[in-house]
Design an enzyme around this catalytic site. Structure first.
Site, PDB file in Angstrom:
ATOM      1  N   ARG A  29      49.557 -43.186  23.655  1.00 24.26           N
ATOM      2  CA  ARG A  29      50.897 -42.879  24.182  1.00 24.26           C
ATOM      3  C   ARG A  29      50.943 -41.970  25.401  1.00 24.26           C
ATOM      4  O   ARG A  29      51.980 -41.876  26.044  1.00 24.26           O
ATOM      5  CB  ARG A  29      51.752 -42.293  23.057  1.00 24.26           C
ATOM      6  CG  ARG A  29      52.200 -43.349  22.064  1.00 24.26           C
ATOM      7  CD  ARG A  29      52.914 -42.738  20.872  1.00 24.26           C
ATOM      8  NE  ARG A  29      51.978 -42.001  20.055  1.00 24.26           N
ATOM      9  CZ  ARG A  29      52.230 -41.582  18.810  1.00 24.26           C
ATOM     10  NH1 ARG A  29      53.406 -41.803  18.263  1.00 24.26           N
ATOM     11  NH2 ARG A  29      51.324 -40.914  18.139  1.00 24.26           N
ATOM     12  N   TYR A  65      44.933 -41.497   2.353  1.00 24.30           N
ATOM     13  CA  TYR A  65      46.195 -42.173   2.711  1.00 24.30           C
ATOM     14  C   TYR A  65      46.684 -43.088   1.588  1.00 24.30           C
ATOM     15  O   TYR A  65      47.880 -43.184   1.321  1.00 24.30           O
ATOM     16  CB  TYR A  65      46.010 -42.985   3.996  1.00 24.30           C
ATOM     17  CG  TYR A  65      46.012 -42.122   5.234  1.00 24.30           C
ATOM     18  CD1 TYR A  65      47.203 -41.670   5.787  1.00 24.30           C
ATOM     19  CD2 TYR A  65      44.822 -41.742   5.837  1.00 24.30           C
ATOM     20  CE1 TYR A  65      47.211 -40.869   6.918  1.00 24.30           C
ATOM     21  CE2 TYR A  65      44.812 -40.936   6.972  1.00 24.30           C
ATOM     22  CZ  TYR A  65      46.018 -40.502   7.504  1.00 24.30           C
ATOM     23  OH  TYR A  65      46.019 -39.699   8.611  1.00 24.30           O
TER      24      TYR A  65
HETATM   25  O1  CP3 Z   1      40.532 -44.085  19.846  1.00 31.46           O
HETATM   26  C1  CP3 Z   1      41.165 -45.093  20.237  1.00 31.46           C
HETATM   27  O2  CP3 Z   1      41.661 -45.179  21.386  1.00 31.46           O
HETATM   28  C2  CP3 Z   1      41.234 -46.310  19.341  1.00 31.46           C
HETATM   29  C3  CP3 Z   1      42.401 -46.473  18.613  1.00 31.46           C
HETATM   30  C4  CP3 Z   1      42.681 -45.687  17.339  1.00 31.46           C
HETATM   31  C5  CP3 Z   1      43.997 -45.563  16.847  1.00 31.46           C
HETATM   32  N1  CP3 Z   1      43.935 -44.993  15.621  1.00 31.46           N
HETATM   33  C6  CP3 Z   1      45.185 -46.019  17.561  1.00 31.46           C
HETATM   34  C7  CP3 Z   1      46.502 -45.492  17.162  1.00 31.46           C
HETATM   35  C8  CP3 Z   1      41.830 -45.106  16.401  1.00 31.46           C
HETATM   36  C9  CP3 Z   1      40.332 -44.908  16.452  1.00 31.46           C
HETATM   37  C10 CP3 Z   1      42.636 -44.671  15.311  1.00 31.46           C
HETATM   38  C11 CP3 Z   1      42.110 -44.060  14.084  1.00 31.46           C
HETATM   39  C12 CP3 Z   1      43.026 -43.402  13.135  1.00 31.46           C
HETATM   40  N2  CP3 Z   1      44.243 -43.834  12.687  1.00 31.46           N
HETATM   41  C13 CP3 Z   1      42.736 -42.216  12.431  1.00 31.46           C
HETATM   42  C14 CP3 Z   1      41.457 -41.463  12.532  1.00 31.46           C
HETATM   43  C15 CP3 Z   1      41.389 -40.861  13.870  1.00 31.46           C
HETATM   44  C16 CP3 Z   1      41.112 -39.454  13.971  1.00 31.46           C
HETATM   45  O3  CP3 Z   1      41.377 -39.028  15.120  1.00 31.46           O
HETATM   46  O4  CP3 Z   1      40.625 -38.753  13.089  1.00 31.46           O
HETATM   47  C17 CP3 Z   1      43.826 -41.913  11.603  1.00 31.46           C
HETATM   48  C18 CP3 Z   1      43.966 -40.701  10.701  1.00 31.46           C
HETATM   49  C19 CP3 Z   1      44.776 -42.962  11.761  1.00 31.46           C
HETATM   50  C20 CP3 Z   1      46.062 -43.134  11.033  1.00 31.46           C
HETATM   51  C21 CP3 Z   1      47.176 -43.103  11.999  1.00 31.46           C
HETATM   52  N3  CP3 Z   1      47.475 -44.152  12.861  1.00 31.46           N
HETATM   53  C22 CP3 Z   1      48.068 -42.041  12.289  1.00 31.46           C
HETATM   54  C23 CP3 Z   1      48.099 -40.708  11.575  1.00 31.46           C
HETATM   55  C24 CP3 Z   1      48.884 -42.467  13.362  1.00 31.46           C
HETATM   56  C25 CP3 Z   1      49.934 -41.683  14.100  1.00 31.46           C
HETATM   57  C26 CP3 Z   1      51.303 -41.970  13.638  1.00 31.46           C
HETATM   58  C27 CP3 Z   1      52.316 -41.352  14.601  1.00 31.46           C
HETATM   59  O5  CP3 Z   1      53.405 -41.905  14.673  1.00 31.46           O
HETATM   60  O6  CP3 Z   1      51.997 -40.374  15.276  1.00 31.46           O
HETATM   61  C28 CP3 Z   1      48.499 -43.782  13.686  1.00 31.46           C
HETATM   62  C29 CP3 Z   1      49.101 -44.658  14.723  1.00 31.46           C
HETATM   63  C30 CP3 Z   1      48.264 -44.894  15.927  1.00 31.46           C
HETATM   64  N4  CP3 Z   1      46.975 -45.318  15.877  1.00 31.46           N
HETATM   65  C31 CP3 Z   1      48.665 -44.774  17.293  1.00 31.46           C
HETATM   66  C32 CP3 Z   1      47.576 -45.163  18.056  1.00 31.46           C
HETATM   67  C33 CP3 Z   1      47.514 -45.269  19.548  1.00 31.46           C
HETATM   68  C34 CP3 Z   1      50.055 -44.377  17.778  1.00 31.46           C
HETATM   69  C35 CP3 Z   1      50.945 -45.546  17.496  1.00 31.46           C
HETATM   70  C36 CP3 Z   1      52.089 -45.725  18.455  1.00 31.46           C
HETATM   71  O7  CP3 Z   1      51.903 -46.388  19.494  1.00 31.46           O
HETATM   72  O8  CP3 Z   1      53.184 -45.243  18.137  1.00 31.46           O
END
Ligand code: CP3
Length: 354
Positions: free
Chosen positions: A31, A154
């Site tokens: 984002r 989760y």
């Molecule tokens: O690193 C990268 O660029 C690859 C993409 C990636 C995403 N999630 C994209 C994403 C990776 C590697 C993840 C892993 C992930 N997802 C983790 C472990 C990462 C870490 O840093 O320890 C976890 C805990 C998640 C679960 C998850 N997915 C959460 C807590 C969220 C955020 C929710 C929010 O609204 O803030 C996501 C969504 C997510 N995954 C987004 C992205 C770019 C944001 C989604 C959006 O566009 O609104």
């Protein structure tokens, strides 16, 4: 064997000499980039973006078009596995991920299927294949998965948590049920990551985002043990090249010696330990990835450059350092500061590789 135009990242993971320290960022597609927000809008929901191989490929490449990054990471999420198990995943703005059917009992665990990579999760494999084709050897592609403990957190909580009441309640009250869940998840992660490797992932990272909330003893029994199971079950060579495995436990700095004993190729490190101490703990046979505080990117190019210098000096001379943030980049970061960060790593690190 595919010829890579830039293989610094894989060389550093194998502790081979490089010209400059390779760098990528956790959550590098996301984002903070206006072009990401535009594609995300076009896709509809976040999961629709993950399920569309063309659009997932587009957002994977976006940060590489802006910055000279040394690796690409598959655009997806760690929660694809529980989603494929039928837990009913939704992402609600402001609330993070939520599951309609959390796992709370032995019967719930028993009913969970182990998803097929080329079945319910084929959209992820398709994204890997599409991205590899589009990258055309520009940089290596990283595949990833959550750790069993982090996925279980989760699944049992039904979403994010600050207290870990349900998952730790299960850990202390029904440890056998939790072990059955973790074992099922480890088997699922092995086939999921091997599927990504078969589809073209050239390195894989296991995100153990919540391992650091455990006691040292419980970390070994409920998190590390299952990551060990995964490492033992992974394909370690493909396409004539080694496929390195990166283990990242956020808050796991004090356990790097135990993590190194798993046979991983590289350990991810957050900012709460100096890389010089991390090196001593992890030993000489493993690479390290990290570990700049992501909040430094809220400052300015001069301060960022100074901090990059501090992190490089902390690792010091020698092979086996992959520069990264200590955790994912935040959504409010100015893309200009990211450019200053990436350039500083390449410019300031050359002196450590002479
Ligand atoms: O690193 C990268 O660029 C690859 C993409 C990636 C995403 N999630 C994209 C994403 C990776 C590697 C993840 C892993 C992930 N997802 C983790 C472990 C990462 C870490 O840093 O320890 C976890 C805990 C998640 C679960 C998850 N997915 C959460 C807590 C969220 C955020 C929710 C929010 O609204 O803030 C996501 C969504 C997510 N995954 C987004 C992205 C770019 C944001 C989604 C959006 O566009 O609104």
């Amino acid at each position: 064997m595919t010829t890579l135009k830039n293989d610094r990242f894989l060389r550093a993971l194998n502790r081979e000499p490089v010209d400059v320290t390779p760098v990528w960022m956790m959550r590098q597609a996301g984002r903070y980039l206006p072009e990401y927000r535009a594609t995300r809008k076009k896709a509809g929901s976040f999961m629709d973006l993950c399920r569309n191989a063309e659009l997932a490929c587009e957002v994977t490449i976006q940060p590489l078009e802006r910055y000279p990054l040394d690796a690409a990471i598959l655009f997806s999420d760690i929660l694809t596995i529980p989603d494929a198990m039928g837990l009913g995943l939704t992402f609600n703005t402001g609330h993070g991920p939520q599951f309609a059917h959390p796992v709370r009992s032995a019967a719930d665990v028993k009913n969970l299927p182990i998803p097929e990579p080329e079945g319910e999760l084929q959209y992820v494999m398709n994204a890997v294949r599409t991205i590899r084709k589009e990258l055309d050897g520009r940089v290596p592609l990283i595949g990833f998965s959550g750790s069993p403990w982090t996925l279980a957190t989760y699944m049992v909580e039904g979403g994010g948590t600050k207290e870990y009441g349900n998952i730790k309640g299960m850990l202390f009250d029904q440890p056998d049920t939790l072990h059955q869940l973790l074992d099922k998840l480890a088997k699922s992660v092995i086939s999921y990551l091997n599927g990504q490797i078969a589809a073209g992932a050239q390195a894989v990272q296991i995100f153990d985002t919540w391992g650091g909330v455990l006691t040292p003893r419980d970390y070994q029994e409920f998190s590390l043990r299952y990551m060990q199971q995964i490492i033992d079950g992974l394909t370690r060579e493909a396409d004539g090249r080694k496929v390195p495995v990166i283990l990242f436990t956020k808050g796991g700095g004090r356990w790097l010696d135990k993590m190194a004993a798993t046979g991983a190729d590289c350990l991810g490190v957050d900012w709460t330990i100096d890389l010089s101490d991390a090196r001593k703990l992890a030993g000489d046979n493993i690479a390290l990835q990290g570990n700049m505080d992501p909040c430094i990117l809220y400052s300015n190019p001069e301060r960022i450059r100074e901090e990059v210098g501090n992190v490089l000096a902390s690792y010091g001379k020698g092979n086996g350092h992959v520069f990264n943030l200590g955790h994912g980049i935040h959504p409010k970061i100015d893309p200009e500061n990211v450019g200053a960060f990436i350039n500083a790593v390449h410019e300031l690190s050359a002196q450590y590789h002479k």
